[in-house]
Design an enzyme around this catalytic site. Structure first.
Site, PDB file in Angstrom:
ATOM      1  N   ARG A  12      71.013  54.357  10.978  1.00  0.00           N
ATOM      2  CA  ARG A  12      71.396  52.972  10.996  1.00  0.00           C
ATOM      3  C   ARG A  12      70.335  52.370  10.662  1.00  0.00           C
ATOM      4  O   ARG A  12      69.972  51.699  10.465  1.00  0.00           O
ATOM      5  CB  ARG A  12      72.223  52.682  12.210  1.00  0.00           C
ATOM      6  CG  ARG A  12      73.261  53.430  12.764  1.00  0.00           C
ATOM      7  CD  ARG A  12      73.910  52.800  13.969  1.00  0.00           C
ATOM      8  NE  ARG A  12      75.136  53.473  14.038  1.00  0.00           N
ATOM      9  CZ  ARG A  12      76.264  53.692  15.410  1.00  0.00           C
ATOM     10  NH1 ARG A  12      75.554  52.875  16.730  1.00  0.00           N
ATOM     11  NH2 ARG A  12      76.941  53.896  15.203  1.00  0.00           N
ATOM     12  N   TYR A  67      84.902  43.720  15.485  1.00  0.00           N
ATOM     13  CA  TYR A  67      84.616  45.112  14.812  1.00  0.00           C
ATOM     14  C   TYR A  67      85.105  44.913  13.737  1.00  0.00           C
ATOM     15  O   TYR A  67      86.410  45.394  13.419  1.00  0.00           O
ATOM     16  CB  TYR A  67      85.186  45.973  15.506  1.00  0.00           C
ATOM     17  CG  TYR A  67      84.220  46.403  16.879  1.00  0.00           C
ATOM     18  CD1 TYR A  67      83.070  45.159  17.145  1.00  0.00           C
ATOM     19  CD2 TYR A  67      84.184  46.734  17.678  1.00  0.00           C
ATOM     20  CE1 TYR A  67      82.434  45.691  18.757  1.00  0.00           C
ATOM     21  CE2 TYR A  67      83.854  47.628  19.093  1.00  0.00           C
ATOM     22  CZ  TYR A  67      82.722  46.529  19.505  1.00  0.00           C
ATOM     23  OH  TYR A  67      82.133  46.274  20.835  1.00  0.00           O
ATOM     24  N   GLN A 114      80.657  45.938  30.586  1.00  0.00           N
ATOM     25  CA  GLN A 114      79.829  47.245  29.751  1.00  0.00           C
ATOM     26  C   GLN A 114      78.600  45.936  29.080  1.00  0.00           C
ATOM     27  O   GLN A 114      78.924  44.598  28.930  1.00  0.00           O
ATOM     28  CB  GLN A 114      80.673  46.511  27.961  1.00  0.00           C
ATOM     29  CG  GLN A 114      81.785  47.596  28.106  1.00  0.00           C
ATOM     30  CD  GLN A 114      82.394  48.007  26.918  1.00  0.00           C
ATOM     31  OE1 GLN A 114      81.654  47.597  26.007  1.00  0.00           O
ATOM     32  NE2 GLN A 114      84.045  47.794  26.539  1.00  0.00           N
ATOM     33  N   PRO A 162      74.277  54.144  24.008  1.00  0.00           N
ATOM     34  CA  PRO A 162      73.673  54.524  25.497  1.00  0.00           C
ATOM     35  C   PRO A 162      72.378  55.799  25.084  1.00  0.00           C
ATOM     36  O   PRO A 162      71.967  56.412  25.776  1.00  0.00           O
ATOM     37  CB  PRO A 162      75.061  56.002  26.187  1.00  0.00           C
ATOM     38  CG  PRO A 162      75.804  56.173  24.821  1.00  0.00           C
ATOM     39  CD  PRO A 162      75.330  54.160  24.816  1.00  0.00           C
ATOM     40  N   GLN A 179      78.679  64.527  14.150  1.00  0.00           N
ATOM     41  CA  GLN A 179      77.620  64.146  15.404  1.00  0.00           C
ATOM     42  C   GLN A 179      78.435  63.410  16.563  1.00  0.00           C
ATOM     43  O   GLN A 179      77.945  63.836  17.380  1.00  0.00           O
ATOM     44  CB  GLN A 179      77.431  62.716  15.154  1.00  0.00           C
ATOM     45  CG  GLN A 179      76.530  62.829  14.121  1.00  0.00           C
ATOM     46  CD  GLN A 179      76.515  61.028  13.610  1.00  0.00           C
ATOM     47  OE1 GLN A 179      76.169  60.190  13.851  1.00  0.00           O
ATOM     48  NE2 GLN A 179      74.813  60.923  12.330  1.00  0.00           N
TER      49      GLN A 179
END
Length: 328
Positions: free
Chosen positions: A228, A53, A178, A208, A290
């Site tokens: 996004r 990441y 995951q 999710p 958010q």
């Protein structure tokens, strides 16, 4: 925030996790600090990251924030290793690479251990037994407290889990997996989730909220400029969920939200949070506002009739061999 056991282990995690996919790239140090503090103050403890990441910047940033903002002891840090920026080999599950990657993650995080260490993906070029041995070494050495996997399909997860369970004294059982899971993506229900439940593995759903689509922000073809979907490098990630099928599901979520006087985000997140086998959905919020909206789901439990309606409208098509052939 309520906590749950991670799979069939003694580790307890908050039933909502904080994702750091955009940290060090789209999320700067100030927004990251606000996110982590908001999450911690709400009682959250599970923070998920990975060595790839932000090319390592997400781990480094998290390590810097743990140094002074939030006590390390209050967090359950999950990171991943195995993905590599190589167009010819996207995954390296060799024991050497994985253990070196773990040491590098610990250095960036500024800690002597991670709480959960995940294999980021299945590597078909490396014997699975070798890959899994890296997990055993990490746990036995204390560098990882628990082990898990990510993005393993059903047979891969079942094989890995049963291999680990075959020698309980020397192999670390898998605590978690995951996978993407939402009302827009229920593919894990076919084989992955049954395998996880049967072997005592907790599911940590990624995306999710259907990559943000389930919030309703893209209804009617709208693409908010700060979303996004409007981002050059994330738009292809969102685009698959902007079709007619997704629109029908989003409409149903919005109708349910209106009837309950809550938001579409809360309905979608509550649905996946309370699915059987789920330990904690991992939410990747862009800012503290958010994140606070997502964390407000803590007080919401969906009525059974709402859950059944959402189940019906989003039901995936599962035929042979998932159902008895005589009923087809």
């Amino acid at each position: 925030m309520e906590q749950r056991h991670l799979g069939r282990t003694g580790l307890r995690v908050s039933r909502i996790g904080l994702g750091t996919l955009t940290w060090g790239r789209d999320t700067d140090e100030h927004d990251a600090a606000d996110l982590l503090k908001t999450f911690w103050e709400a009682g959250g403890n599970l923070v998920d990251t990975a060595d790839v990441y932000g090319d390592g910047e997400a781990e480094y940033l998290l390590g810097q924030l743990m140094d002074g903002l939030v006590p390390r002891r209050d967090l359950v840090i999950s990171t991943k290793a195995g993905s590599v920026p190589d167009p010819d080999r996207r995954v390296d599950g060799s024991r050497g690479h994985l253990l070196s990657a773990l040491d590098a993650s610990l250095a960036r995080l500024g800690t002597d251990h991670v709480d959960v260490w995940h294999l980021h993906s299945y590597d078909p070029a490396t014997p699975l037994e070798e890959t899994l041995q890296a997990l055993d070494i990490a746990v036995a050495s204390g560098r990882a407290r628990y082990a898990g996997v990510a993005d393993f399909c059903g047979w891969q997860l079942a094989r890995a889990a049963t291999w680990q369970l075959a020698a309980p004294g020397s192999r670390a059982r898998l605590a978690s997996t995951q996978m993407e899971y939402s009302l827009l993506q229920r593919g894990v229900e076919r084989e992955v989730l049954p395998a996880a439940v049967d072997t005592g593995i907790g599911l940590l759903p990624s995306s999710p909220l259907g990559r943000g689509v389930l919030t309703g922000k893209y209804r009617g073809g709208a693409v908010p400029p700060d979303s996004r979907g409007a981002s050059e490098h994330l738009a292809p990630f969102v685009e698959p969920y902007l079709d007619d099928t997704a629109s029908r599901i989003v409409d149903a979520v919005t109708t349910a939200a209106d009837g309950l006087a809550v938001t579409a985000l809360q309905v979608a997140l509550a649905w996946v949070r309370d699915r059987p086998g789920v330990a904690a959905p991992v939410v990747g919020a862009r800012n503290a506002r958010q994140l606070a909206a997502a964390l407000s789901v803590e007080a919401l439990s969906l009525p059974d009739e709402i859950c059944r309606a959402l189940d019906d409208v989003s039901a995936p098509v599962h035929r042979y061999p998932d159902h008895d052939w005589s009923t087809l």
